[in-house]
Each structure stands twice: as structure tokens, then as C-alpha cells.
Enzyme design. Structure first.
Site, mmCIF file in Angstrom:
data_model
loop_
_atom_site.group_PDB
_atom_site.id
_atom_site.type_symbol
_atom_site.label_atom_id
_atom_site.label_comp_id
_atom_site.label_asym_id
_atom_site.label_seq_id
_atom_site.Cartn_x
_atom_site.Cartn_y
_atom_site.Cartn_z
ATOM 1 N N CYS A 72 0.775 -1.198 -0.254
ATOM 2 C CA CYS A 72 -0.206 0.043 -0.327
ATOM 3 C C CYS A 72 0.939 1.233 0.571
ATOM 4 O O CYS A 72 1.157 1.997 -0.788
ATOM 5 C CB CYS A 72 -0.936 0.054 1.195
ATOM 6 N N HIS A 368 -1.816 0.672 7.455
ATOM 7 C CA HIS A 368 -2.041 0.776 5.791
ATOM 8 C C HIS A 368 -1.982 2.613 5.313
ATOM 9 O O HIS A 368 -1.731 3.358 6.052
ATOM 10 C CB HIS A 368 -3.644 0.576 5.826
ATOM 11 N N ASN A 389 -7.950 4.651 -2.283
ATOM 12 C CA ASN A 389 -6.661 3.938 -1.323
ATOM 13 C C ASN A 389 -6.544 3.055 -2.514
ATOM 14 O O ASN A 389 -6.527 3.219 -3.920
ATOM 15 C CB ASN A 389 -7.711 2.878 -1.136
#
Length: 447
Positions: A72, A368, A389
Site C-alpha cells: 500500500c 495501512h 485507496n
């Protein structure tokens, strides 16, 4: 000396009496048993208060998908670069993406080197030493952070995705990491055995380089070899074709990326007693690229992180940020809200840890990274944020999420800010020598 006590019948009776003392407990129990805690405790008001309209936002194009990998940090960082490049070259954002696989290769190779260097650094310690145990427990992993991304980019550059597309292991990196970890543990044994046999550190370092040649070979089997040069070709929004031939990844980065990593600093919010605000911190063993500059963070209050993030968004730049994404979240609809669930009411109990307590007692950590692409301001104050995202387009609004400002307070731990938005006194504080923290300190959590 403390003598441990076991559960006895008297304690069980007291517990049962307490459970039956409130008539609502059985009702809530039936609901949880039938529907699960998440559905039972969901507050509809949290959903009603969130909608995808923002007073200030950036049109960053579509989201990307990291699949079953821990990349991520890499996706979010490349997304911020992608937007700058596409805007600068008048490209269609949806048609342009930077290669995550390219940096994935160099990240694995650099982490392999760092792991072996850390093994050499601890080579005189016993195998049961906590530092050695920590290294051997997880030799290599996908997770990382902006500062590691910055070092990779400054050393190796970037390339468009078509130059080095995703490989099979990019859909699920579990086997990839398992193989690399197995090799690295074996390599660690080779180096430690050499030390036990009386070999010099110089001889051990030479052996390390031989081992790295083999690691490169294995990584290339999974991802292919990274390109040394390539042709950059694209059509702009006016349908004009462009070509820049025989360019290196590093030349491409310096020539086309408007996001230059040296312009950004990592600002964190870790409000624990052992980490005073206004100080910088680094963590032993943390990193990927071995160099003389440690990864570091400036610890500040959450209000400052908020104000700097708003400045950057209003300046037309998205903000990479790190958070604990699993807390108070409803993934399918893409909402993060500190009041999302009535756990205390439904379970007839109290949860008494604040942000600092959750960090100190290991109840929360940075898990994250995403990018902030919008904020809704009411009388100058934010009430919700728009998030890009990297989980594909299924969840949320085509992959975009919404975060309440209360959630920002509780679960955001880091923002990456361009120094041009940062007051001079904060930049000066960032430049101070960092305090070295013990290995595996929460402030060094990777995602």
C-alpha cells in the site's frame, strides 16, 4: 513473588450474576449470535453523515489495486507521483500508471542486503537475543513507508507500468516472501557460522555479496529483471503522440516527476509519554536502502498534522498518510468513523484506552497507507476527508473512501508533507538529529 490465581466457581457465579443483572444483555446477545457484532453495533447515523461531496478536492483519476500484497505504501506514493506526471504532461490519468513491480524488485533486493547487514551487526549475539530473534522471525516482507520509497526512487528511479507490468506474485506475495525468507535465514546461518569459525568481518562481507547475487537471481525469477533503459511513449488529451527514447528510470524520474521526494518530510502523531512532541525519532534496523541517512520522523500534535494536510490539499497536492485502517471501519461502503460502532452499548461494557494508551499497550499501530485527496471544510474546520485507496474499485465509491475528522484524531499516525507548506520552525525541528529507538518500536511500524 506474585502467586498466580486460577478461576474458581465463586468467580464464575459472580460473572454470571453480572451478565443477568441487565435485561438488555440477553437481547443484544441474541442479536450478536444471529447477526454478528459488526452488524448489530453499526450506527446508521455514521453512514448518513458521510457523503462524497467535498468543499476542496483533487481529481486524481481512478484507484489502483495492490491485490494480496502489503504494498500500500508503494501504491499510495506512486499514485501521488502519477497524478503530478499526468497533470504536467496533459495525460489522461486513467490511462497512465507507474510500475509498482519495478520498485517491488528493488525493494526486495535492498531489504535482502539490509537484513544480512543487520545479521552481521548482531553476529556476536546469541540466537535467543531479542534483536536476533526479531530479525530471524521476519527476514523480509512487503511492508514499508514513504521514507523507504523515497530512498528507492532516488536510487533507482521510476518507470511507467507498461515497461514492467505486474507479475503473478504481485497478486499474492505469500509464496514469494516465504521463499525469500527461507533463503535469508539460510544465508544468516552461513554468515554466523563463518564468524563462529573465526572468519574476519571482511571475509564475511565478501560472502554476503555472493549471497546477494543469488538473491537477485531468485527475485528475478518472480518479477523479471528491471529495465535499465526504455522508451517513454504516450498520447496526451489532445491525442498527440509523444516519445522519449532510450531513457533510464532515474532520468525519467528527474525529468518528468513533479513530486521530488527530497521536498517532503514525515510528520507523525505518537502522543505517548516516551516520545515528546517536537523531537525526531528513528528506529534501529529500520529501512531498506543502506546509506548514511536514517529514516526519521518528527512527532507533533494531531492538530498540526490536520492543518498541514489541509494546506497541501488546498495547494493541489494529495497527501500520503498512514493509519490503523481496520479500526472503526466499514470496508464495503468505504467509511472510517470513530463512532461507527456502538460496541460499548451493545456489549454493556466500557473501552477506556485513548490514542496514547492504545499505542503503549499495543492495541493500535500504523497498518495501512492511502492518500487524502479532498476535505470538506465548514467555517474553515474539516468534518470529513476523501481518501484514495489501493484496494481496487469494488469497495467504497469506486475505491474511494470517506473518513470522519474524529477518525483522523484517533487513528491517523503519519502525514507526508511538502516542505513548502510547512512553517520554518517545524522544518528546523525536523532537521535535528533523531533519537534512536529500540528495534521494533511502534513508531517504526510498516504497512
Amino acid at each position: 513473588m506474585h502467586k498466580k490465581k486460577s478461576i474458581n466457581e465463586d468467580l464464575i457465579k459472580r460473572a454470571s450474576k453480572y451478565y443477568h443483572s441487565d435485561k438488555h444483555n440477553e437481547v443484544y446477545s441474541d442479536a450478536i449470535i444471529e447477526n454478528g457484532l459488526i452488524k448489530t453495533a453499526l450506527r446508521r447515523k455514521s453512514i448518513q453523515n458521510m457523503h462524497f461531496d467535498f468543499s476542496d478536492e483533487i481529481d486524481v483519476g481512478r484507484v489502483t489495486a495492490q491485490m494480496k500484497t502489503g504494498r500500500c505504501w508503494m501504491f499510495a506514493s506512486l499514485n501521488s507521483m502519477r497524478y503530478g506526471i499526468s497533470q504536467n504532461l496533459n495525460m489522461k490519468e486513467k490511462d497512465f500508471e507507474l510500475s509498482q513491480s519495478y520498485l517491488f524488485f528493488w525493494d526486495k533486493f535492498e531489504k535482502s542486503n539490509l537484513f544480512l547487514e543487520n545479521i552481521i551487526e548482531t553476529i556476536d549475539k546469541e540466537l535467543d537475543d531479542y534483536e536476533v530473534v526479531g530479525l530471524l522471525k521476519n527476514p523480509i516482507f512487503d511492508a514499508g513507508q514513504w521514507d523507504m520509497f523515497a530512498k528507492l526512487v532516488e536510487k533507482y528511479g521510476i518507470v511507467p507500468k507498461y515497461v514492467m507490468p505486474e507479475a503473478y506474485c504481485c497478486t499474492d506475495s505469500k509464496v514469494f516472501n516465504a521463499i525469500l525468507s527461507e533463503k535469508l535465514r539460510g544465508n544468516a546461518k552461513i554468515l554466523r557460522d563463518m564468524y563462529g569459525d573465526g572468519k574476519s568481518i571482511e571475509e564475511i562481507q565478501l560472502k554476503k555479496e555472493e549471497l546477494l547475487v543469488d538473491m537477485y537471481n531468485i527475485i528475478a525469477h518472480f518479477l523479471g529483471e528491471p529495465p535499465r533503459v526504455f522508451d517513454f511513449e504516450y498520447r496526451d488529451k489532445d491525442n498527440e503522440f509523444h516519445r522519449d527514447g532510450n531513457i533510464t528510470p532515474l532520468e525519467f524520474y528527474h525529468k518528468y516527476s513533479t513530486v521530488k521526494t527530497e521536498d517532503y518530510i514525515s510528520i507523525v502523531n505518537y502522543p505517548t509519554k516516551d516520545k515528546p512532541f517536537g523531537k525526531t525519532y528513528t528506529v534501529k534496523f529500520l529501512g531498506s536502502v543502506v546509506d548514511e541517512n536514517p529514516i526519521k520522523y518528527l512527532n507533533l500534535d494531531i492538530q498540526t498534522l490536520r492543518e498541514l494536510a489541509i494546506k497541501q490539499i488546498k495547494g493541489g497536492e494529495q497527501v500520503c498518510f498512514g493509519c490503523d485502517v481496520a479500526k472503526m471501519a466499514k470496508r464495503d461502503i468505504g467509511i472510517l468513523d470513530a463512532d461507527m460502532y456502538n460496541y460499548d452499548i451493545v456489549l454493556n461494557t466500557e473501552f477506556n484506552l485513548n490514542k496514547a494508551d492504545r499505542l503503549a499497550y499495543r492495541g493500535s499501530t500504523l497498518t495501512h497507507v492511502m492518500t487524502l485527496t479532498g476535505v470538506n471544510l465548514v467555517d474553515g474546520k474539516p468534518n470529513r476527508w476523501k481518501i484514495q485507496n489501493s484496494w481496487g474499485e469494488v469497495d467504497g465509491n469506486k475505491g474511494f473512501f470517506i473518513m470522519s475528522d474524529d477518525w483522523f484524531d484517533e487513528y491517523v499516525y503519519k502525514v507526508i508533507i511538502n516542505k513548502k507548506y510547512v512553517p520554518e520552525d517545524i522544518v528546523k525541528d525536523y532537521e535535528q538529529k533523531p533519537i534512536l529507538l529500540k528495534p521494533y518500536d511502534p513508531v517504526g511500524s510498516m504497512y
